[in-house]
Structures are given as structure tokens and as C-alpha cells.
Design an enzyme around this catalytic site. Structure first.
Site, PDB file in Angstrom:
ATOM      1  N   GLY A  36     114.309 -10.850  72.532  1.00 26.50           N
ATOM      2  CA  GLY A  36     113.126 -10.778  71.948  1.00 26.50           C
ATOM      3  C   GLY A  36     111.896 -11.737  72.410  1.00 26.50           C
ATOM      4  O   GLY A  36     110.992 -12.268  71.551  1.00 26.50           O
ATOM      5  N   GLY A  39     108.049 -11.817  71.004  1.00 31.32           N
ATOM      6  CA  GLY A  39     107.735 -12.120  69.688  1.00 31.32           C
ATOM      7  C   GLY A  39     106.945 -13.269  69.856  1.00 31.32           C
ATOM      8  O   GLY A  39     106.635 -13.927  70.998  1.00 31.32           O
ATOM      9  N   LYS A  43     106.764 -16.541  72.598  1.00 34.42           N
ATOM     10  CA  LYS A  43     105.645 -16.637  73.391  1.00 34.42           C
ATOM     11  C   LYS A  43     105.104 -18.067  73.249  1.00 34.42           C
ATOM     12  O   LYS A  43     104.649 -19.085  74.266  1.00 34.42           O
ATOM     13  CB  LYS A  43     104.482 -15.838  72.961  1.00 34.42           C
ATOM     14  CG  LYS A  43     104.274 -14.480  73.662  1.00 34.42           C
ATOM     15  CD  LYS A  43     103.010 -13.920  74.008  1.00 34.42           C
ATOM     16  CE  LYS A  43     103.125 -12.565  74.567  1.00 34.42           C
ATOM     17  NZ  LYS A  43     102.849 -11.541  73.471  1.00 34.42           N
ATOM     18  N   HIS A 162     114.681 -25.283  63.006  1.00 34.82           N
ATOM     19  CA  HIS A 162     113.754 -26.197  64.013  1.00 34.82           C
ATOM     20  C   HIS A 162     113.477 -27.592  63.281  1.00 34.82           C
ATOM     21  O   HIS A 162     112.574 -28.427  63.949  1.00 34.82           O
ATOM     22  CB  HIS A 162     112.541 -25.227  64.215  1.00 34.82           C
ATOM     23  CG  HIS A 162     111.265 -25.167  63.124  1.00 34.82           C
ATOM     24  ND1 HIS A 162     111.614 -24.118  62.222  1.00 34.82           N
ATOM     25  CD2 HIS A 162     110.272 -25.882  62.947  1.00 34.82           C
ATOM     26  CE1 HIS A 162     110.468 -24.402  61.296  1.00 34.82           C
ATOM     27  NE2 HIS A 162     109.589 -25.305  61.730  1.00 34.82           N
ATOM     28  N   TYR A 163     113.357 -27.950  61.836  1.00 30.74           N
ATOM     29  CA  TYR A 163     113.058 -29.159  61.378  1.00 30.74           C
ATOM     30  C   TYR A 163     114.234 -30.298  61.791  1.00 30.74           C
ATOM     31  O   TYR A 163     113.656 -31.368  62.133  1.00 30.74           O
ATOM     32  CB  TYR A 163     113.263 -29.076  59.751  1.00 30.74           C
ATOM     33  CG  TYR A 163     111.883 -28.833  59.202  1.00 30.74           C
ATOM     34  CD1 TYR A 163     111.301 -27.916  59.342  1.00 30.74           C
ATOM     35  CD2 TYR A 163     111.260 -30.075  58.501  1.00 30.74           C
ATOM     36  CE1 TYR A 163     109.991 -27.581  58.887  1.00 30.74           C
ATOM     37  CE2 TYR A 163     110.064 -29.908  58.001  1.00 30.74           C
ATOM     38  CZ  TYR A 163     109.410 -28.924  58.296  1.00 30.74           C
ATOM     39  OH  TYR A 163     108.092 -28.789  57.794  1.00 30.74           O
ATOM     40  N   LEU A 164     115.172 -29.960  62.347  1.00 35.30           N
ATOM     41  CA  LEU A 164     116.172 -30.777  63.090  1.00 35.30           C
ATOM     42  C   LEU A 164     115.489 -31.300  64.630  1.00 35.30           C
ATOM     43  O   LEU A 164     116.017 -32.237  65.275  1.00 35.30           O
ATOM     44  CB  LEU A 164     117.578 -30.165  63.211  1.00 35.30           C
ATOM     45  CG  LEU A 164     118.292 -30.061  61.806  1.00 35.30           C
ATOM     46  CD1 LEU A 164     119.486 -29.397  62.077  1.00 35.30           C
ATOM     47  CD2 LEU A 164     118.510 -31.480  61.079  1.00 35.30           C
ATOM     48  N   ASP A 220     113.444 -19.943  51.895  1.00 36.04           N
ATOM     49  CA  ASP A 220     112.904 -19.951  53.163  1.00 36.04           C
ATOM     50  C   ASP A 220     112.657 -21.310  53.602  1.00 36.04           C
ATOM     51  O   ASP A 220     112.739 -21.548  54.726  1.00 36.04           O
ATOM     52  CB  ASP A 220     111.286 -19.418  52.755  1.00 36.04           C
ATOM     53  CG  ASP A 220     110.399 -19.293  54.026  1.00 36.04           C
ATOM     54  OD1 ASP A 220     111.234 -18.770  55.108  1.00 36.04           O
ATOM     55  OD2 ASP A 220     109.484 -19.502  53.954  1.00 36.04           O
ATOM     56  N   HIS A 225     115.682 -26.400  55.732  1.00 38.35           N
ATOM     57  CA  HIS A 225     114.895 -27.597  56.110  1.00 38.35           C
ATOM     58  C   HIS A 225     115.105 -28.954  55.362  1.00 38.35           C
ATOM     59  O   HIS A 225     115.614 -29.989  55.840  1.00 38.35           O
ATOM     60  CB  HIS A 225     113.371 -27.338  56.207  1.00 38.35           C
ATOM     61  CG  HIS A 225     113.063 -25.941  56.933  1.00 38.35           C
ATOM     62  ND1 HIS A 225     114.020 -25.633  58.181  1.00 38.35           N
ATOM     63  CD2 HIS A 225     111.969 -24.955  57.008  1.00 38.35           C
ATOM     64  CE1 HIS A 225     113.179 -24.355  58.690  1.00 38.35           C
ATOM     65  NE2 HIS A 225     112.133 -24.084  57.967  1.00 38.35           N
ATOM     66  N   ARG A 328     110.178 -39.424  51.523  1.00 36.49           N
ATOM     67  CA  ARG A 328     109.673 -40.835  50.877  1.00 36.49           C
ATOM     68  C   ARG A 328     110.733 -41.479  50.296  1.00 36.49           C
ATOM     69  O   ARG A 328     111.322 -40.795  49.243  1.00 36.49           O
ATOM     70  CB  ARG A 328     108.394 -40.494  50.060  1.00 36.49           C
ATOM     71  CG  ARG A 328     107.794 -41.750  49.476  1.00 36.49           C
ATOM     72  CD  ARG A 328     106.493 -41.544  48.813  1.00 36.49           C
ATOM     73  NE  ARG A 328     106.165 -42.664  48.097  1.00 36.49           N
ATOM     74  CZ  ARG A 328     105.750 -42.766  46.748  1.00 36.49           C
ATOM     75  NH1 ARG A 328     105.675 -41.619  46.036  1.00 36.49           N
ATOM     76  NH2 ARG A 328     105.205 -43.862  46.330  1.00 36.49           N
TER      77      ARG A 328
END
Ligand SMILES: *[C@@H]1O[C@H](CO)[C@@H](O)[C@H](O)[C@H]1NC(C)=O
Ligand SMILES: *[C@@H]1O[C@H](CO)[C@@H](O)[C@H](O)[C@H]1NC(C)=O
Ligand SMILES: *[C@@H]1O[C@H](CO)[C@@H](O)[C@H](O)[C@H]1NC(C)=O
Ligand SMILES: *[C@@H]1O[C@H](CO)[C@@H](O)[C@H](O)[C@H]1NC(C)=O
Ligand SMILES: *[C@@H]1O[C@H](CO)[C@@H](O)[C@H](O)[C@H]1NC(C)=O
Length: 747
Positions: A36, A39, A43, A162-164, A220, A225, A328
Site C-alpha cells: 500500500g 497511499g 508517501k 502512532h501516538y506511541l 478513532d 491514542h 496535564r
């Protein structure tokens, strides 16, 4: 390249075009296969991340080859020729990495093919990387995980969140470990007031609705996340962070100790344009309705000794006022400072707020950062990777000037994907989502998500206009919006009836809502049912109708579509009348005649216009028209109890012709009165509320955006029939039903 082509391509590994073979090394060769790869995500971030990996690792003796499942030319960055693919011959392969940047439905087939024909020789590792979504609930996540586990070992599966890979998130555990001398005494329920984990976005989801309709903000963003961040903040920190198993086990144990969520653990919203966008993008009919949340805040509690009773607030939304993401940690403030700040020794900060902020990105500070209130302690932060930020502008962050914090930022800012790709290569499994942890998270979130399917989110305008509308507070162990708003009444017990209309409650009475046309249809059905029941009971049906514009569509509907309506046994009465001749366009009776009576066969003697015209004059008290009409009602109707009364709602809160700020008709013993309204023609004749309240059924029909304000107002206002006559409608033996179209509710 379509998925089908991709799957065909996968039937044999060798089909891939080799894009680049980079450098010859002695430590073994790594083959990277990107599926893929054309995508957007690929890219933008993936090639860049892999290139970074190559740059970082090649000097250490590895060689790499990159293969794309897409047949488009390689990124010029890479500069090497496809023809070099054979140059890898003779190299010893150390590992093979598949990065699946494809939709989840393609996973199973790809996995089968990788296992069947693309595994490296024994001795070399295989790593298969997957992108979210990893299911929509516990069941689907388990199914998907089960499929993957048929083909791969757990250690071969790398699920990316991807937050990790965000630098500030990645740093939470090392920060906690390195500063444990300071943190251990205060990182607990005795000292932490609350923890906020927030991701705000300004964009909406236009263009992505077909995806978003299936997910919503909790699936989502929050389930993945924000929950990952929650675990990093709250889990017990293992002493050796390089030991993935220890980290993952501590995470799982935290996930397992989350307290079950209740329905009031959440407040949710939907930005106003979402419905229109969804209707368009999904090509739905105009009466489409959806409960998908684009905003949610969730109150999470943790059942362990460290955190018992500490609120963790997880919040995310689209179309908000700013783009930002942060954690926080707010500490309790129990010192009372007598002397004002100015004259104090600057090192004594007992009285200033104490907080630690992991700033993930965007927002007020435009770099990843860790902020520690100076009143707490001076933290230690890995010096090879983080540094104290200097020359910061004076800027207020959560109630404190930046100069009140120790502020640290990365020496080198790195994109999350490049961090994660390097972690995949190094086999750092703790930066990925294991099957067990994934399922633990889904089993936490799924019951809440199921409950929310029946709840209507609060509609918000979007952007800065949201003002205080979405502010929420903790109350009685749950969350609630700070401001009342009429749409909230929708959230009480909803069910969709046979007509597809939504049924719920408004001001403690049943409410039916739908798009205008469907709503009128429903009301017409309900009137016919009431007629049938009344006739069965007493042989006749007494129907009282209001004037105004709202009933016109109803008359049309009744005359055209209700051929079986028992008109012969129906008596028609008026709820109110304007003091004008029947031929006047303002006459309620005149409108009833043109809209309905001309088209249906109601016996002449069953029609009861209000006697506003007597002795050649209009509405004069001495003529006692009111007395006459009341007598007529008593003559025909047992106890003056109408079978069905249809009311409207004026923009000023009036109903029938009982006007606000006027005692007339609200209570007392009169049944019919002359009243006076604020607009021409001012003089009216009207049934009083005491009479209306003897009815078996009362319907209030409210249509159009124009009524949004008044509906909001009366729903918030304290019940006071003198101020808001509509508040006085409360049929004692009978039932009140509100019929409101979506335009009223959503504006
Ligand atoms: C995985 O591949 C191996 C080797 O080709 C094969 O024996 C095995 O049956 C495959 N597993 C599944 C579940 O298809
Ligand atoms: C930490 O864990 C890693 C990986 O298991 C191991 O190689 C290392 O020796 C451990 N370090 C200490 C100090 O125990
Ligand atoms: C709604 O009904 C409940 C229970 O019947 C009652 O306690 C409450 O006061 C009512 N609220 C209003 C606004 O009438
Ligand atoms: C009419 O009113 C009287 C007195 O209030 C009451 O006893 C009677 O049950 C009522 N009849 C009906 C049919 O409601
Ligand atoms: C008719 O109106 C007068 C006031 O103008 C009122 O006192 C009287 O009660 C009314 N009659 C009835 C039957 O409602």
C-alpha cells in the site's frame, strides 16, 4: 493499485519490484516490504521513516533493500535503480519486515500469503506491521487478532499506534523512571488532583464520513491514542524499561484495573454540519439521522491503591477551537499563602499551581515539550535527547507563565513514524500494541460504546462558536455539561418507533421528532388512531384544532391520505380564533375550511366554529360569545373532555391564544375567553388551559428552525405558566405529546 492487484502481487514474494538496495554490509541484510506504498500516509511518512532508518543504521554494518507492492517509481530520495534488486544475492538475510499500509479487510489474505510464501529462511526474523483500525469493538478486534494469530507468532506482530511514537509520549516512562525520587511520593491519589488527556482538532471529517460513521471519536482517538497515554501515565513503572515484557505486563495490569464505565461517565457531541455532510457523502435521504459522536469526554477511574478516586479525563473532538494534544497532571493545592507573590523569595513557590504537562504537539507551544512547575522540582531529562528550552516568550500555559515552568524540548524533533520504524527494527515491542493489551482496551470501551448507540450527542456549532457549550464538569461521580441546553432532553430514553421517527422526552413528556414531512405523517396517523379509539369508546371523536401555519400541512395530509378517516363521526372544534370575519385570510376557521373541510365530508352539524362574530360585531364581551361556545362544548362533550387537542407554540411561548405575561386563561374557572395578543389582529377567542387540560390527548406541533430559540428557552426556563403559557399544558387525565421536527431541534 487496487487491493485485488495487491493480493495477486502477494501470491508470490518475488513479484515485488525492488526499489532500492542500499549499501553492502557484513552484519546481515534487512528486506523491507511496504504494502500500500502509494497511499498518502506511505508517501508522506513511511518512506521518509525508512530512509531515516537506513541513514541511521547502515553505518553500523547492516544492508537494506526496500520493496514496494506498488509499481510506481521510487521516491527520488532514494536514488537507486530497480535493476539493482539482484545485488542482494549472496547476502545473508537477518530479517524481513512487512509494513501493511492497507485497509483491515485485506489483512487476512495478505497474512496467509506472507506465511505461505514470504517467510525468510530460519534464523532471520519476520516482523509484520499493521495500522489501525484494529477492530470496532471487542468482538471484531478479537476476530481480526485471531486471524493474524493463525499465521504469525505474537512476537512477529507489530500494531502501530502512532501516538506511541510521539516524542512527548515516548518520554513519559523514562521521565517517570528518571525522576522517581521526586515523583514517587507525589504520583498518587494523595497528591494528584486530576489528570487530563486531551487531543483537540479544528478540522471536521468532511470527505471521510464513510469511515467516520463506523467509528466516531471514541473508536478513532480515545480507545487507542488516549488510552495508551493513560497507561503510560498511570501504570507502575518497571525498573528496566528495555525489558519489553515487563513494560507490556505493567500496561496490561493497568488496563485490567480500570473501573467499569457507566453511562454517565461520558458526555458526547456532534458538530452541527456533520449530519448534512453525512447525508451528502453517504447519499442518504434527507431524513437521515445519526448518533455518531465527533466529540467526547470520558471520566475514567482506576481501581488501585495508587489512583483510587483520582479522575482521569480523556477528551477529544473535531471542529473545536484549536488543534492541540497534551497530558496535564494537576497536583492538589493545599497551602494558603498569606503574603502576596511579589515580595517573595523567587525560589519559594509553594503557592503557585503545580502541574506537569507533556505537550504532544501543536497548540500554544509549537514543539513537543515537557513542562514541570518550578514549585515541584527540577527534573532530570535524558540529556542526549532532551534539553532545557531557552529564550521562551512570555506566554500563559494553564494559568502559569512559561517562565514558571522548567521547560524541556527534544534536541532533535522527530516524526512519530520515524521513531516507530526505528523501534520496529530494534524489536522494541513495548512501543506497539500487543494482542492482549488491545483486547483489554476493547473490553474496557465496548460496553460504553454499545450504550452510546442509543444516545443523541449534543449538537455544537463548531470552532470558536462552541463557546461554553461543550464545557463539562464532574458531578456525582459522572460527567455532565456545565450549561443546560435543550437538546439534552433528547438523551433521556430513546427508541425508534415503527415509523422510523425518534421518540424521546421533552419537558417530561413524550416527544416525537423527525423531518417535517415524516413528522406530519406520524401525527396524522396518531390522530386517526385516537379517532378510531374514541369512536370505539363513545361513538364520536372530538377534535380541537389550532390556527396558525403549522397545521396547514397536517390538514393537507389528512385530506389526501387518510381516506379511511371517520369524518362522519368527527366533531371539529377550534382551539382559538382571531377576531376577524371568516372570509379574512387571518381567520383560523377560514383556513380550516380551505385546507380541510372542502376536501373531506364532515357533517355540517359537526363543525363548530368559534362565535367571534355576533350582533354584527366582532368579539364584544357583552355579546358573550365565549359563554355560547362553552355551552356548546358542555352540550356535546362529556365533562368538556376533548378526545384530541392540537396546539402550536408561538415564538413568544404562547399557545392557543393564551399569551405570556398575562394571567388570562392560565387558571381559573373560565373555559373560553376573549384574550389579547401582542400582534395584529390582537383580539382573540381561546380555549383556556383548564379546559385544554381536561383533554384525553394533547399534541403540540412545532416546526421549523424559527422555533429553535423558543424551544431552547422554554426547556431551560423554570416552569411558570404565567410567563410561559405552554408550561401550563398538562392534561391531567390524558397525555401530552410533543411533535418537533429536526429543524427545531438542530436548527
Ligand atoms: C503457514 O505456512 C506454513 C509453511 O508454508 C504452513 O505449513 C502452514 O500451514 C501455514 N499456516 C496456515 C495457518 O496457513
Ligand atoms: C534490561 O533488559 C534488557 C532486555 O531484557 C537486558 O538486556 C538488560 O540486561 C536489562 N538491564 C538490566 C540492568 O537488568
Ligand atoms: C419530571 O418527572 C419526574 C418524575 O415524575 C419529577 O420528579 C420531575 O420533577 C419532573 N420534572 C419536571 C421539570 O417537571
Ligand atoms: C366526569 O367528571 C365527574 C366529576 O368530576 C367524574 O366523577 C366522572 O368520572 C367524569 N366522567 C368521565 C367519563 O370522565
Ligand atoms: C366568559 O368570559 C368572562 C370574562 O369576560 C368570564 O368571566 C367567564 O367565565 C367566561 N365564561 C366561560 C364559560 O368561560
Amino acid at each position: 493499485m487496487t487491493i485485488k492487484m495487491l493480493l495477486r502481487a502477494l501470491s508470490c514474494c518475488l513479484f515485488f519490484s525492488t526499489i532500492a538496495v542500499l549499501c553492502t554490509g557484513h552484519k546481515g541484510h534487512i528486506s523491507v516490504v511496504l504494502l500500500g506504498a502509494t497511499g498518502d500516509l506511505a508517501k508522506k511518512y513511511l518512506w521518509q521513516g525508512f530512509f531515516q532508518l537506513y541513514v541511521n543504521e547502515v553505518s553500523k554494518g547492516h544492508s537494506f533493500s526496500f520493496h514496494g507492492a506498488a509499481l510506481t517509481p521510487p521516491e527520488k530520495a532514494l536514488h537507486l535503480d530497480i535493476q539493482n534488486s539482484l545485488a542482494e544475492e549472496g547476502l545473508h538475510e537477518a530479517g524481513r519486515l512487512f509494513y501493511l499500509s492497507v485497509p483491515p479487510f485485506a489483512y487476512a489474505d495478505i497474512a496467509r500469503n506472507i506465511n505461505a510464501s514470504c517467510r525468510p529462511l530460519p534464523g532471520a526474523w519476520l516482523r509484520v506491521v499493521l495500522e489501525k483500525p484494529f477492530g470496532q469493538d471487542y468482538e471484531s478486534a478479537q476476530k481480526l487478532a485471531g486471524e493474524l494469530q493463525t499465521y504469525f507468532e505474537e512476537e512477529e506482530i507489530y500494531r502501530v499506534d502512532h501516538y506511541l511514537g510521539k516524542q512527548a509520549v515516548e518520554q513519559i516512562l523514562p521521565f517517570r523512571l528518571q525522576n522517581r525520587k521526586h515523583l514517587e511520593p507525589i504520583w498518587n491519589r494523595h497528591h494528584v488532583e486530576r489528570v487530563e488527556i486531551v487531543m483537540k482538532e479544528t478540522l471536521d471529517v468532511k470527505g471521510r464520513i464513510s469511515f467516520y460513521e463506523e467509528y466516531g471519536v471514541i473508536r478513532d482517538v480515545i480507545q487507542n491514542h488516549l488510552t495508551e497515554i493513560l497507561t503510560s501515565i498511570a501504570m507502575e513503572v518497571p525498573l528496566n524499561l528495555s525489558c519489553s515484557d515487563d513494560v507490556l505486563r505493567a500496561k496490561l495490569s493497568l488496563l485490567d484495573s480500570l473501573q467499569k464505565l457507566e453511562q454517565d461517565s461520558v458526555v458526547s457531541g456532534q458538530y452541527q454540519d456533520y449530519l448534512t455532510q453525512a447525508t451528502e457523502e453517504l447519499e442518504k435521504k434527507t431524513n437521515y439521522f445519526t448518533n455518531t459522536q465527533t466529540f467526547a469526554a470520558v471520566l475514567v477511574h482506576i481501581d488501585n491503591i495508587r489512583w483510587e478516586g483520582v479522575p482521569f479525563l480523556l477528551m477529544s473532538g473535531k471542529a473545536l477551537d484549536e488543534r492541540t494534544a497534551y497530558v496535564r497532571v494537576v497536583f492538589k493545592d493545599n497551602a494558603f499563602c498569606v503574603q502576596k507573590e511579589d515580595g517573595r523569595d523567587s525560589t519559594s513557590n509553594t503557592c503557585k499551581p503545580k502541574q506537569i504537562i507533556f505537550h504532544i504537539g501543536h497548540g500554544d507551544i509549537d514543539f513537543p515539550a515537557i513542562l514541570v512547575s518550578r514549585g515541584l522540582f527540577k527534573p532530570y531529562v535524558t540529556p542526549s535527547r532532551w534539553q532545557q528550552a531557552s529564550e521562551l516568550p512570555s506566554h500563559n500555559v494553564f494559568g502559569q507563565d512559561l517562565s514558571d515552568y522548567y521547560v524541556y524540548r527534544p534536541l532533535l524533533e522527530r516524526d512519530a513514524y520515524s521513531v516507530l520504524i526505528s523501534n520496529i527494527y530494534r524489536g522494541k515491542k513495548e512501543s506497539f500494541v500487543t494482542t492482549k493489551n488491545l483486547l483489554a482496551s476493547w473490553s474496557f470501551w465496548t460496553p460504553l460504546l454499545e450504550g452510546l448507540e442509543q444516545e443523541t450527542p449534543r449538537v455544537y456549532p463548531g470552532g470558536a462558536e462552541n463557546s461554553q457549550l461543550l464545557d463539562f464538569m464532574i458531578e456525582d461521580g459522572g460527567l455532565r455539561f456545565v450549561t443546560d441546553e435543550n437538546l439534552e432532553v433528547l438523551t433521556v430514553a430513546q427508541k425508534v418507533n415503527a415509523f422510523g421517527s425518534t421518540q424521546s422526552y421533552f419537558l417530561n413528556n413524550t416527544m416525537v421528532s423527525d423531518w417535517a414531512e415524516q413528522l406530519i405523517q406520524k401525527l396524522a396517523e396518531d390522530i386517526q388512531n385516537a379517532a378510531d379509539a374514541a369512536i370505539k369508546r363513545s361513538g364520536v371523536f372530538h377534535l380541537a384544532l389550532s390556527g396558525g401555519s403549522s397545521p396547514v400541512a397536517l390538514f393537507r395530509r389528512l385530506s389526501r391520505h387518510h381516506h379511511g378517516f371517520p369524518w362522519k363521526r368527527t366533531h371539529l372544534w377550534l382551539v382559538d380564533e382571531r377576531c376577524v370575519p371568516f372570509t379574512d385570510p387571518d381567520s383560523n376557521f377560514g383556513n380550516l375550511e380551505t385546507g380541510l373541510l372542502k376536501h373531506v365530508r364532515v357533517p355540517y352539524v359537526n363543525i363548530h366554529p368559534m362565535p367571534v362574530y355576533r350582533n354584527q360585531r366582532l368579539c364584544v364581551e357583552e355579546d358573550m360569545g365565549n359563554q355560547t361556545y362553552a355551552a356548546e362544548i358542555s352540550e356535546f362533550i362529556l365533562n368538556g373532555s376533548f378526545d384530541f387537542v392540537l396546539l402550536g407554540l408561538g415564538n413568544d411561548g404562547h399557545t392557543a391564544s393564551i399569551f405570556p405575561g398575562n394571567d388570562e386563561g392560565v387558571d381559573g374557572s373560565s373555559f373560553v375567553l376573549l384574550t389579547e395578543g401582542p400582534h395584529k389582529p390582537r383580539k382573540r377567542m381561546s380555549l383556556t388551559l383548564p379546559l385544554i387540560n381536561q383533554a384525553n390527548k394533547v399534541a403540540v406541533l412545532v416546526l421549523g428552525k424559527g422555533k429553535h430559540e423558543i424551544v431552547t428557552l422554554i426547556s431551560r426556563a423554570e416552569k411558570n405558566p404565567r410567563k410561559w403559557p405552554i408550561h401550563g399544558v398538562n392534561p391531567s387525565p390524558g397525555q401530552l405529546v410533543w411533535y418537533m421536527d429536526y429543524e427545531v431541534l438542530l436548527k
